[in-house]
Design a protein around this motif. Sequence first.
Motif, PDB file in Angstrom:
ATOM      1  N   MET A  53       0.842  -1.180   0.000  1.00  0.00           N
ATOM      2  CA  MET A  53       0.000   0.000   0.000  1.00  0.00           C
ATOM      3  C   MET A  53       0.887   1.244   0.000  1.00  0.00           C
ATOM      4  SD  MET A  53      -3.103  -1.166   0.041  1.00  0.00           S
ATOM      5  CE  MET A  53      -4.120   0.206   0.464  1.00  0.00           C
ATOM      6  N   LYS A  54       0.447   2.232  -0.718  1.00  0.00           N
ATOM      7  CA  LYS A  54       1.157   3.511  -0.796  1.00  0.00           C
ATOM      8  C   LYS A  54       0.210   4.636  -0.398  1.00  0.00           C
ATOM      9  CE  LYS A  54       5.033   2.122  -2.686  1.00  0.00           C
ATOM     10  NZ  LYS A  54       6.335   2.280  -2.137  1.00  0.00           N
ATOM     11  N   GLU A  55       0.774   5.645   0.255  1.00  0.00           N
ATOM     12  CA  GLU A  55      -0.021   6.813   0.618  1.00  0.00           C
ATOM     13  C   GLU A  55      -0.205   7.695  -0.605  1.00  0.00           C
ATOM     14  OE1 GLU A  55       0.705  10.765   3.175  1.00  0.00           O
ATOM     15  OE2 GLU A  55       0.964   8.904   4.306  1.00  0.00           O
ATOM     16  N   LEU A  56      -1.445   7.982  -0.907  1.00  0.00           N
ATOM     17  CA  LEU A  56      -1.783   8.817  -2.047  1.00  0.00           C
ATOM     18  C   LEU A  56      -2.040  10.252  -1.613  1.00  0.00           C
ATOM     19  CD1 LEU A  56      -2.657   9.150  -5.033  1.00  0.00           C
ATOM     20  CD2 LEU A  56      -4.931   8.403  -4.328  1.00  0.00           C
ATOM     21  N   LEU A  57      -2.668  10.407  -0.458  1.00  0.00           N
ATOM     22  CA  LEU A  57      -3.147  11.712  -0.041  1.00  0.00           C
ATOM     23  C   LEU A  57      -3.189  11.762   1.478  1.00  0.00           C
ATOM     24  CD1 LEU A  57      -4.692  14.368  -0.852  1.00  0.00           C
ATOM     25  CD2 LEU A  57      -6.755  12.987  -0.877  1.00  0.00           C
ATOM     26  N   ARG A  58      -2.888  12.933   2.045  1.00  0.00           N
ATOM     27  CA  ARG A  58      -2.986  13.167   3.487  1.00  0.00           C
ATOM     28  C   ARG A  58      -3.638  14.532   3.681  1.00  0.00           C
ATOM     29  NH1 ARG A  58       0.987  11.657   8.051  1.00  0.00           N
ATOM     30  NH2 ARG A  58       1.646  10.191   6.460  1.00  0.00           N
ATOM     31  N   THR A  59      -4.730  14.563   4.450  1.00  0.00           N
ATOM     32  CA  THR A  59      -5.457  15.806   4.646  1.00  0.00           C
ATOM     33  C   THR A  59      -6.252  15.780   5.945  1.00  0.00           C
ATOM     34  OG1 THR A  59      -7.078  17.320   3.667  1.00  0.00           O
ATOM     35  CG2 THR A  59      -7.454  14.983   3.319  1.00  0.00           C
TER      36      THR A  59
ATOM     37  N   ARG B 263       0.403  -0.867  -7.278  1.00  0.00           N
ATOM     38  CA  ARG B 263       0.207  -0.901  -8.738  1.00  0.00           C
ATOM     39  C   ARG B 263      -0.737   0.194  -9.241  1.00  0.00           C
ATOM     40  NH1 ARG B 263      -2.812  -4.928  -6.576  1.00  0.00           N
ATOM     41  NH2 ARG B 263      -5.043  -4.840  -7.006  1.00  0.00           N
ATOM     42  N   ASP B 264      -1.562   0.748  -8.350  1.00  0.00           N
ATOM     43  CA  ASP B 264      -2.547   1.763  -8.741  1.00  0.00           C
ATOM     44  C   ASP B 264      -2.083   3.196  -8.486  1.00  0.00           C
ATOM     45  OD1 ASP B 264      -4.414  -0.169  -9.520  1.00  0.00           O
ATOM     46  OD2 ASP B 264      -5.218  -0.334  -7.482  1.00  0.00           O
ATOM     47  N   LEU B 265      -0.927   3.375  -7.866  1.00  0.00           N
ATOM     48  CA  LEU B 265      -0.500   4.707  -7.433  1.00  0.00           C
ATOM     49  C   LEU B 265      -0.389   5.702  -8.587  1.00  0.00           C
ATOM     50  CD1 LEU B 265       0.328   6.482  -5.058  1.00  0.00           C
ATOM     51  CD2 LEU B 265       2.692   5.734  -5.440  1.00  0.00           C
TER      52      LEU B 265
END
Length: 71
Positions: A1-7, A53-55
């Motif tokens: 898993m990869k972080e896409l967004l932080r808010t 794979r979706d990042l």
Amino acid sequence: MKELLRTTDPTVIAFATALLDGEGITAFAMDVHMSVLDGSLGFLPQRLMVADRDLFMARAILRDNGVDLPG
């Protein structure tokens, strides 16, 4: 898993999740309940995670729809 967004804005998480879901990309919101548990009233950021794979595609989808991403 990869972080896409932080808010700290839960509406951004909801919007991004809906955009990604519409394109067939599963996203996982993390830390959603942390502000409730520690009493910080939403000052802790929430993270949106996607499969490695979706990042690339997820970043492109969010940028194309005006969601500000880091870096």
